[in-house]
Design a protein around this motif. Structure first.
Motif, PDB file in Angstrom:
ATOM      1  N   ASP A 114     -44.394 -46.891 -48.991  1.00 44.71           N
ATOM      2  CA  ASP A 114     -45.329 -47.558 -49.909  1.00 44.71           C
ATOM      3  C   ASP A 114     -45.250 -47.005 -51.332  1.00 44.71           C
ATOM      4  O   ASP A 114     -46.033 -47.403 -52.198  1.00 44.71           O
ATOM      5  N   GLY A 115     -44.328 -46.061 -51.565  1.00 41.69           N
ATOM      6  CA  GLY A 115     -44.182 -45.473 -52.891  1.00 41.69           C
ATOM      7  C   GLY A 115     -45.148 -44.339 -53.181  1.00 41.69           C
ATOM      8  O   GLY A 115     -45.248 -43.876 -54.323  1.00 41.69           O
ATOM      9  N   VAL A 116     -45.853 -43.864 -52.150  1.00 41.43           N
ATOM     10  CA  VAL A 116     -46.827 -42.787 -52.314  1.00 41.43           C
ATOM     11  C   VAL A 116     -46.174 -41.454 -51.966  1.00 41.43           C
ATOM     12  O   VAL A 116     -45.539 -41.309 -50.918  1.00 41.43           O
ATOM     13  N   LEU A 117     -46.344 -40.498 -52.861  1.00 41.17           N
ATOM     14  CA  LEU A 117     -45.811 -39.161 -52.614  1.00 41.17           C
ATOM     15  C   LEU A 117     -46.713 -38.404 -51.643  1.00 41.17           C
ATOM     16  O   LEU A 117     -47.934 -38.498 -51.735  1.00 41.17           O
ATOM     17  N   PRO A 118     -46.130 -37.637 -50.715  1.00 44.42           N
ATOM     18  CA  PRO A 118     -46.938 -36.778 -49.856  1.00 44.42           C
ATOM     19  C   PRO A 118     -47.690 -35.743 -50.697  1.00 44.42           C
ATOM     20  O   PRO A 118     -47.350 -35.497 -51.860  1.00 44.42           O
ATOM     21  N   ALA A 119     -48.693 -35.134 -50.103  1.00 48.93           N
ATOM     22  CA  ALA A 119     -49.500 -34.138 -50.805  1.00 48.93           C
ATOM     23  C   ALA A 119     -48.625 -32.948 -51.219  1.00 48.93           C
ATOM     24  O   ALA A 119     -47.936 -32.365 -50.386  1.00 48.93           O
ATOM     25  N   PRO A 120     -48.661 -32.591 -52.506  1.00 47.02           N
ATOM     26  CA  PRO A 120     -47.833 -31.476 -52.981  1.00 47.02           C
ATOM     27  C   PRO A 120     -48.458 -30.125 -52.633  1.00 47.02           C
ATOM     28  O   PRO A 120     -49.646 -30.038 -52.342  1.00 47.02           O
ATOM     29  N   PRO A 121     -47.645 -29.087 -52.685  1.00 39.74           N
ATOM     30  CA  PRO A 121     -48.200 -27.749 -52.495  1.00 39.74           C
ATOM     31  C   PRO A 121     -49.057 -27.353 -53.697  1.00 39.74           C
ATOM     32  O   PRO A 121     -48.824 -27.822 -54.816  1.00 39.74           O
ATOM     33  N   HIS A 122     -50.040 -26.527 -53.432  1.00 40.27           N
ATOM     34  CA  HIS A 122     -50.855 -25.971 -54.513  1.00 40.27           C
ATOM     35  C   HIS A 122     -50.511 -24.506 -54.761  1.00 40.27           C
ATOM     36  O   HIS A 122     -51.145 -23.854 -55.584  1.00 40.27           O
ATOM     37  N   ASP A 123     -49.505 -23.992 -54.060  1.00 42.05           N
ATOM     38  CA  ASP A 123     -49.068 -22.624 -54.322  1.00 42.05           C
ATOM     39  C   ASP A 123     -48.124 -22.638 -55.530  1.00 42.05           C
ATOM     40  O   ASP A 123     -47.965 -23.660 -56.202  1.00 42.05           O
ATOM     41  N   LYS A 124     -47.502 -21.532 -55.801  1.00 39.03           N
ATOM     42  CA  LYS A 124     -46.651 -21.432 -56.992  1.00 39.03           C
ATOM     43  C   LYS A 124     -45.421 -22.327 -56.936  1.00 39.03           C
ATOM     44  O   LYS A 124     -44.801 -22.591 -57.959  1.00 39.03           O
ATOM     45  N   THR A 125     -45.066 -22.842 -55.751  1.00 43.07           N
ATOM     46  CA  THR A 125     -43.877 -23.697 -55.633  1.00 43.07           C
ATOM     47  C   THR A 125     -44.147 -25.136 -56.027  1.00 43.07           C
ATOM     48  O   THR A 125     -43.210 -25.903 -56.209  1.00 43.07           O
ATOM     49  N   GLY A 126     -45.399 -25.509 -56.147  1.00 42.23           N
ATOM     50  CA  GLY A 126     -45.760 -26.876 -56.506  1.00 42.23           C
ATOM     51  C   GLY A 126     -45.897 -27.046 -58.003  1.00 42.23           C
ATOM     52  O   GLY A 126     -45.483 -26.194 -58.792  1.00 42.23           O
ATOM     53  N   HIS A 127     -46.508 -28.138 -58.399  1.00 43.60           N
ATOM     54  CA  HIS A 127     -46.656 -28.416 -59.825  1.00 43.60           C
ATOM     55  C   HIS A 127     -48.114 -28.365 -60.287  1.00 43.60           C
ATOM     56  O   HIS A 127     -48.394 -28.672 -61.444  1.00 43.60           O
ATOM     57  N   THR A 128     -49.025 -28.001 -59.414  1.00 50.55           N
ATOM     58  CA  THR A 128     -50.439 -27.946 -59.784  1.00 50.55           C
ATOM     59  C   THR A 128     -50.638 -27.111 -61.039  1.00 50.55           C
ATOM     60  O   THR A 128     -51.355 -27.508 -61.964  1.00 50.55           O
ATOM     61  N   TRP A 129     -49.981 -25.970 -61.092  1.00 52.74           N
ATOM     62  CA  TRP A 129     -50.164 -25.048 -62.217  1.00 52.74           C
ATOM     63  C   TRP A 129     -49.535 -25.567 -63.511  1.00 52.74           C
ATOM     64  O   TRP A 129     -49.769 -25.014 -64.574  1.00 52.74           O
TER      65      TRP A 129
END
Length: 143
Positions: free
Chosen positions: A58-73
């Motif tokens: 459906d074009g939806v990305l799975p939930a990303p990591p919130h640790d340092k390996t993700g892009h939250t920061w």
């Protein structure tokens, strides 16, 4: 004296003195709420879902990591807050980004604003100091 000036300059540049939204938060509450509200998608260890960079059918990305390996920061506090409160699509639309299929629901009807800030502060507290400093620099200074 030189060290005090350097610390003061760093604090002003990063907003640390000026009431940073994630400073002085209840990390215990944030962690408990993260486990209750976020871990089912973003992982008990903030690791995110497998293949989080690959959209589903459906074009939806799975939930990303919130640790340092993700892009939250990589994002400023206000966007993280809005993303959590409003949901991904609505938060991005408010910033002029349309057509992005987000699986992130809004928690504004479930969580109080203070609880959202506590969760975000908990997530930030798990990052290495260097990553925390970079993320703090992505926020506009406060008055």
């Amino acid at each position: 004296m030189k060290h005090i000036l350097i610390i003061a300059a760093w604090s002003v540049a990063t907003g640390a003195i000026a009431g940073h939204e994630l400073d002085d938060r209840d990390l215990t509450n944030g962690q408990a709420l993260y486990v209750e509200q976020c871990a089912s998608c973003h992982g008990a260890n903030l690791e995110g879902q497998p293949d989080w960079r690959t959209p589903d059918e459906d074009g939806v990305l799975p939930a990303p990591p919130h640790d340092k390996t993700g892009h939250t920061w990589h994002h400023d506090n206000q966007l993280l807050f809005e993303y959590t409160r409003l949901g991904g699509e609505e938060a991005l639309a408010a910033r002029g980004v349309t057509g992005f299929a987000s699986g992130m629901p809004g928690f504004g009807d479930t969580l109080a604003e203070e609880d959202i800030w506590d969760i975000l502060a908990y997530i930030r507290s798990t990052w290495p100091d260097r990553v925390q400093e970079i993320q703090v620099g992505r926020n506009p200074p406060h008055d």
